[in-house]
Design a protein around this motif. Structure first.
Motif, short mmCIF file in Angstrom:
data_model
loop_
_atom_site.label_atom_id
_atom_site.label_comp_id
_atom_site.label_asym_id
_atom_site.label_seq_id
_atom_site.Cartn_x
_atom_site.Cartn_y
_atom_site.Cartn_z
N THR A 134 1.03 -1.07 0.09
CA THR A 134 -0.14 0.13 -0.24
C THR A 134 1.16 0.99 0.02
O THR A 134 0.44 2.60 -0.50
N ARG A 135 1.79 1.08 0.64
CA ARG A 135 2.87 2.09 0.42
C ARG A 135 2.81 2.96 -1.29
O ARG A 135 3.62 4.34 -1.37
N HIS A 136 2.74 2.22 -2.12
CA HIS A 136 2.68 2.48 -3.71
C HIS A 136 1.70 2.80 -4.41
O HIS A 136 1.44 3.10 -5.35
N ALA A 137 0.62 3.16 -3.37
CA ALA A 137 -0.59 3.24 -4.67
C ALA A 137 -0.11 5.23 -4.26
O ALA A 137 -0.17 5.56 -3.70
N PRO A 138 -1.09 5.33 -5.85
CA PRO A 138 -1.49 7.02 -5.79
C PRO A 138 -1.63 7.18 -4.37
O PRO A 138 -2.63 7.23 -3.99
N ALA A 139 -1.61 8.74 -4.81
CA ALA A 139 -2.47 9.70 -3.67
C ALA A 139 -3.88 9.43 -3.90
O ALA A 139 -4.34 9.90 -4.87
N GLY A 140 -4.60 9.55 -2.58
CA GLY A 140 -5.90 9.58 -2.17
C GLY A 140 -6.40 8.55 -2.57
O GLY A 140 -7.72 8.34 -3.22
N ARG A 191 -5.66 11.21 -24.58
CA ARG A 191 -6.92 10.52 -25.30
C ARG A 191 -8.47 10.78 -23.79
O ARG A 191 -9.11 11.26 -24.32
N LEU A 192 -7.98 10.12 -22.89
CA LEU A 192 -9.30 9.44 -22.14
C LEU A 192 -9.19 10.80 -21.42
O LEU A 192 -10.55 11.82 -21.48
N LEU A 193 -8.25 11.81 -20.87
CA LEU A 193 -8.67 13.19 -20.90
C LEU A 193 -8.93 14.18 -22.12
O LEU A 193 -10.24 14.52 -20.90
N GLU A 194 -8.95 13.98 -22.85
CA GLU A 194 -9.81 14.72 -24.12
C GLU A 194 -10.80 14.22 -23.85
O GLU A 194 -11.85 14.87 -24.34
N LYS A 195 -11.78 13.43 -23.41
CA LYS A 195 -13.03 13.11 -23.92
C LYS A 195 -13.62 12.81 -21.58
O LYS A 195 -14.07 12.65 -22.07
N GLY A 196 -12.75 13.60 -20.94
CA GLY A 196 -13.14 13.94 -19.90
C GLY A 196 -12.46 12.94 -18.47
O GLY A 196 -12.98 13.88 -17.05
N ALA A 197 -11.42 12.52 -18.78
CA ALA A 197 -11.45 11.27 -17.83
C ALA A 197 -10.89 13.49 -16.47
O ALA A 197 -10.29 13.60 -17.27
N THR A 198 -10.04 12.35 -15.48
CA THR A 198 -9.55 13.31 -14.59
C THR A 198 -8.29 12.62 -14.28
O THR A 198 -7.75 10.95 -14.08
N GLU A 199 -7.24 13.01 -14.37
CA GLU A 199 -5.81 12.42 -13.92
C GLU A 199 -5.85 11.34 -12.59
O GLU A 199 -5.97 12.47 -11.04
N LEU A 200 -5.56 10.03 -12.11
CA LEU A 200 -5.49 10.00 -11.17
C LEU A 200 -4.00 10.17 -10.66
O LEU A 200 -3.34 10.27 -9.79
N VAL A 230 -6.37 7.27 -14.67
CA VAL A 230 -7.42 8.11 -14.55
C VAL A 230 -9.05 7.12 -14.42
O VAL A 230 -9.21 6.31 -13.71
N VAL A 231 -8.92 8.57 -13.13
CA VAL A 231 -10.62 8.25 -13.36
C VAL A 231 -12.27 9.10 -13.80
O VAL A 231 -11.67 10.00 -15.06
N GLY A 248 -6.62 2.30 -15.55
CA GLY A 248 -5.41 1.51 -15.22
C GLY A 248 -5.38 1.22 -16.36
O GLY A 248 -5.98 0.30 -17.72
N ILE A 249 -4.31 2.70 -17.66
CA ILE A 249 -3.59 1.40 -18.40
C ILE A 249 -2.01 1.98 -17.96
O ILE A 249 -1.24 2.28 -17.18
N MET A 250 -1.30 0.67 -18.91
CA MET A 250 0.18 0.40 -18.67
C MET A 250 0.53 -0.49 -20.16
O MET A 250 0.00 -0.86 -20.92
N ARG A 251 1.73 0.17 -20.00
CA ARG A 251 2.80 -0.49 -21.18
C ARG A 251 3.11 -1.71 -19.85
O ARG A 251 4.12 -1.03 -19.90
N ASN A 252 3.27 -2.37 -20.84
CA ASN A 252 4.24 -4.24 -19.20
C ASN A 252 4.32 -5.39 -20.31
O ASN A 252 4.15 -6.12 -21.23
N PRO A 253 6.02 -5.49 -20.28
CA PRO A 253 6.71 -5.75 -21.15
C PRO A 253 5.62 -6.68 -20.97
O PRO A 253 6.27 -8.78 -21.28
N HIS A 254 6.13 -7.46 -19.76
CA HIS A 254 5.42 -9.67 -19.44
C HIS A 254 4.45 -9.70 -19.99
O HIS A 254 4.11 -10.43 -20.23
N TYR A 255 2.98 -8.66 -20.17
CA TYR A 255 2.34 -8.70 -20.98
C TYR A 255 2.66 -9.23 -22.85
O TYR A 255 2.04 -9.89 -23.12
#
Length: 129
Positions: A50-56, A79-88, A103-104, A112-119
């Motif tokens: 939990t120490r690595h959880a995003p603020a809030g 693109r998500l922000l342009e469509k009205g999402a807010t940054e988390l 984003v929310v 959540g969006i990510m680039r994940n080399p394992h995936y």
């Protein structure tokens, strides 16, 4: 979808519990993080201190962030922000090729969006491309 993350204040206990529940040990670990492969497509279940959880970000039930694999995290975030999402959580290079952001959406859902080399490794091994 590439990874679902669950927060825990006691990572060793969570790793033990999930290892028992899933019948397998994490395939990838580093301080504050353990990752399992699950399901037919070997999706990733990440346990994170939990120490690595995003603020809030709450750690109550429903506090998990489902990350979607994207080719370009910054373009998807924009693109998500342009469509009205807010940054988390802003774009973060987490090392070892992992890049995340979250984003929310306008309805209060965390995306959540990510680039994940394992995936990507797993996907290439299944598709041969």
């Amino acid at each position: 979808m590439s990874t679902v993350s669950y927060w825990t204040a006691d990572l060793p206990a969570a790793v033990e519990w999930y290892s028992d529940f899933l019948g397998t040990k994490p395939y990838f670990e580093r301080p504050g993080y353990a990752e399992f492969r699950i399901g037919d497509y070997q999706h990733e279940l990440g346990l994170i201190d939990t120490r690595h959880a995003p603020a809030g970000h709450g750690i109550d039930p429903g506090g998990a962030i489902l990350y979607w694999q994207v080719d370009d995290v910054e373009a998807a975030r924009r693109r998500l922000l342009e469509k009205g999402a807010t940054e988390l959580e802003p774009l973060i290079d987490r090392g070892h090729g992992f890049i995340t952001a979250s984003v929310v959406d306008p309805f209060g859902n965390v995306l959540g969006i990510m680039r994940n080399p394992h995936y990507l490794e797993m996907l290439r091994s299944r598709t041969g491309s």
